[in-house]
Motif scaffolding. Structure first.
Motif, PDB file in Angstrom:
ATOM      1  N   CYS A 128      21.354  39.664  53.812  1.00  0.00           N
ATOM      2  CA  CYS A 128      22.529  40.378  53.302  1.00  0.00           C
ATOM      3  C   CYS A 128      23.739  39.497  53.029  1.00  0.00           C
ATOM      4  O   CYS A 128      24.782  39.997  52.612  1.00  0.00           O
ATOM      5  N   LEU A 129      23.642  38.199  53.254  1.00  0.00           N
ATOM      6  CA  LEU A 129      24.805  37.319  53.118  1.00  0.00           C
ATOM      7  C   LEU A 129      25.332  37.240  51.692  1.00  0.00           C
ATOM      8  O   LEU A 129      26.508  36.954  51.487  1.00  0.00           O
ATOM      9  N   PHE A 130      24.469  37.519  50.712  1.00  0.00           N
ATOM     10  CA  PHE A 130      24.926  37.458  49.326  1.00  0.00           C
ATOM     11  C   PHE A 130      26.051  38.450  49.074  1.00  0.00           C
ATOM     12  O   PHE A 130      26.883  38.235  48.204  1.00  0.00           O
ATOM     13  N   TYR A 131      26.121  39.533  49.856  1.00  0.00           N
ATOM     14  CA  TYR A 131      27.208  40.500  49.678  1.00  0.00           C
ATOM     15  C   TYR A 131      28.571  39.936  50.080  1.00  0.00           C
ATOM     16  O   TYR A 131      29.600  40.495  49.731  1.00  0.00           O
ATOM     17  N   LEU A 132      28.577  38.840  50.813  1.00  0.00           N
ATOM     18  CA  LEU A 132      29.839  38.237  51.226  1.00  0.00           C
ATOM     19  C   LEU A 132      30.430  37.322  50.163  1.00  0.00           C
ATOM     20  O   LEU A 132      31.504  36.773  50.350  1.00  0.00           O
ATOM     21  N   ASP A 133      29.739  37.174  49.032  1.00  0.00           N
ATOM     22  CA  ASP A 133      30.239  36.379  47.911  1.00  0.00           C
ATOM     23  C   ASP A 133      31.382  37.146  47.248  1.00  0.00           C
ATOM     24  O   ASP A 133      31.168  38.126  46.533  1.00  0.00           O
ATOM     25  N   ALA A 134      32.600  36.692  47.510  1.00  0.00           N
ATOM     26  CA  ALA A 134      33.786  37.399  47.022  1.00  0.00           C
ATOM     27  C   ALA A 134      33.851  37.459  45.502  1.00  0.00           C
ATOM     28  O   ALA A 134      34.355  38.429  44.937  1.00  0.00           O
ATOM     29  N   VAL A 135      33.345  36.442  44.832  1.00  0.00           N
ATOM     30  CA  VAL A 135      33.389  36.422  43.372  1.00  0.00           C
ATOM     31  C   VAL A 135      32.481  37.504  42.794  1.00  0.00           C
ATOM     32  O   VAL A 135      32.859  38.234  41.878  1.00  0.00           O
ATOM     33  N   GLU A 136      31.306  37.630  43.323  1.00  0.00           N
ATOM     34  CA  GLU A 136      30.343  38.597  42.800  1.00  0.00           C
ATOM     35  C   GLU A 136      30.593  40.020  43.277  1.00  0.00           C
ATOM     36  O   GLU A 136      30.465  40.962  42.507  1.00  0.00           O
ATOM     37  N   TYR A 137      30.904  40.191  44.564  1.00  0.00           N
ATOM     38  CA  TYR A 137      30.928  41.531  45.145  1.00  0.00           C
ATOM     39  C   TYR A 137      32.288  41.970  45.666  1.00  0.00           C
ATOM     40  O   TYR A 137      32.462  43.145  45.982  1.00  0.00           O
ATOM     41  N   LEU A 142      31.637  47.136  52.643  1.00  0.00           N
ATOM     42  CA  LEU A 142      30.702  48.264  52.559  1.00  0.00           C
ATOM     43  C   LEU A 142      29.250  47.814  52.426  1.00  0.00           C
ATOM     44  O   LEU A 142      28.396  48.217  53.208  1.00  0.00           O
ATOM     45  N   SER A 143      28.962  47.004  51.442  1.00  0.00           N
ATOM     46  CA  SER A 143      27.567  46.644  51.172  1.00  0.00           C
ATOM     47  C   SER A 143      26.964  45.781  52.269  1.00  0.00           C
ATOM     48  O   SER A 143      25.826  46.016  52.693  1.00  0.00           O
ATOM     49  N   TYR A 144      27.703  44.771  52.739  1.00  0.00           N
ATOM     50  CA  TYR A 144      27.161  43.886  53.772  1.00  0.00           C
ATOM     51  C   TYR A 144      26.816  44.651  55.051  1.00  0.00           C
ATOM     52  O   TYR A 144      25.678  44.561  55.533  1.00  0.00           O
ATOM     53  N   PRO A 145      27.756  45.407  55.643  1.00  0.00           N
ATOM     54  CA  PRO A 145      27.380  46.104  56.877  1.00  0.00           C
ATOM     55  C   PRO A 145      26.267  47.130  56.675  1.00  0.00           C
ATOM     56  O   PRO A 145      25.416  47.309  57.544  1.00  0.00           O
ATOM     57  N   THR A 146      26.267  47.787  55.524  1.00  0.00           N
ATOM     58  CA  THR A 146      25.211  48.751  55.240  1.00  0.00           C
ATOM     59  C   THR A 146      23.861  48.053  55.195  1.00  0.00           C
ATOM     60  O   THR A 146      22.890  48.493  55.814  1.00  0.00           O
ATOM     61  N   CYS A 147      23.796  46.947  54.477  1.00  0.00           N
ATOM     62  CA  CYS A 147      22.558  46.178  54.376  1.00  0.00           C
ATOM     63  C   CYS A 147      22.115  45.687  55.753  1.00  0.00           C
ATOM     64  O   CYS A 147      20.945  45.829  56.128  1.00  0.00           O
TER      65      CYS A 147
END
Length: 130
Positions: free
Chosen positions: A87-96, A103-108
């Protein structure tokens, strides 16, 4: 456009009935649109899933013969490495942006932990005496 896909994906995830727990849903509703507060809701959900995982782990160890503990611990270490990388890709501030972080990271992450809990519970059910 980049934000549309993750946001629509998140809305889909949140609409699935078995995905989030009631406490998370209530917390997010109370948080309104304040992203850090919503992130705190997700962190609390992850903590609840971790507690469920730990209970399942202890219950499974109690069912297994001592000889099987080493192999199960090895498997759990491998899963922990996967969990930590997931789920670390959700922490990419540029993309997400904030949606990914709060929201997405903790949910994942909560989903990943819940899946492992279910797997441990299935293993326990398969080895429990009849």
């Amino acid at each position: 456009m980049r934000l549309f896909l993750p946001l629509s994906f998140l809305l889909l995830l949140l609409s699935l009935p078995a995905r989030a727990d009631d406490e998370y849903d209530a917390c997010v509703s109370e948080a309104g649109a304040v992203m850090p507060d919503m992130g705190a809701c997700g962190a609390a959900w992850i903590d609840r899933e971790d507690a469920r995982l730990n209970e399942a782990w202890q219950a499974l160890l109690a069912e297994l013969p001592e000889d099987s503990h080493a192999k199960l611990r090895e498997e759990q270490r491998a899963w922990l490495a996967y969990r930590d990388a997931s789920c670390l890709f959700y922490l990419d501030a540029v993309e997400y942006g904030q949606v990914g972080r709060y929201l997405s990271y903790p949910t994942c992450r909560a989903f990943v932990i819940a899946q492992r809990t279910a797997a441990l519970e299935e293993i326990q059910a398969s080895v429990a005496p009849i």
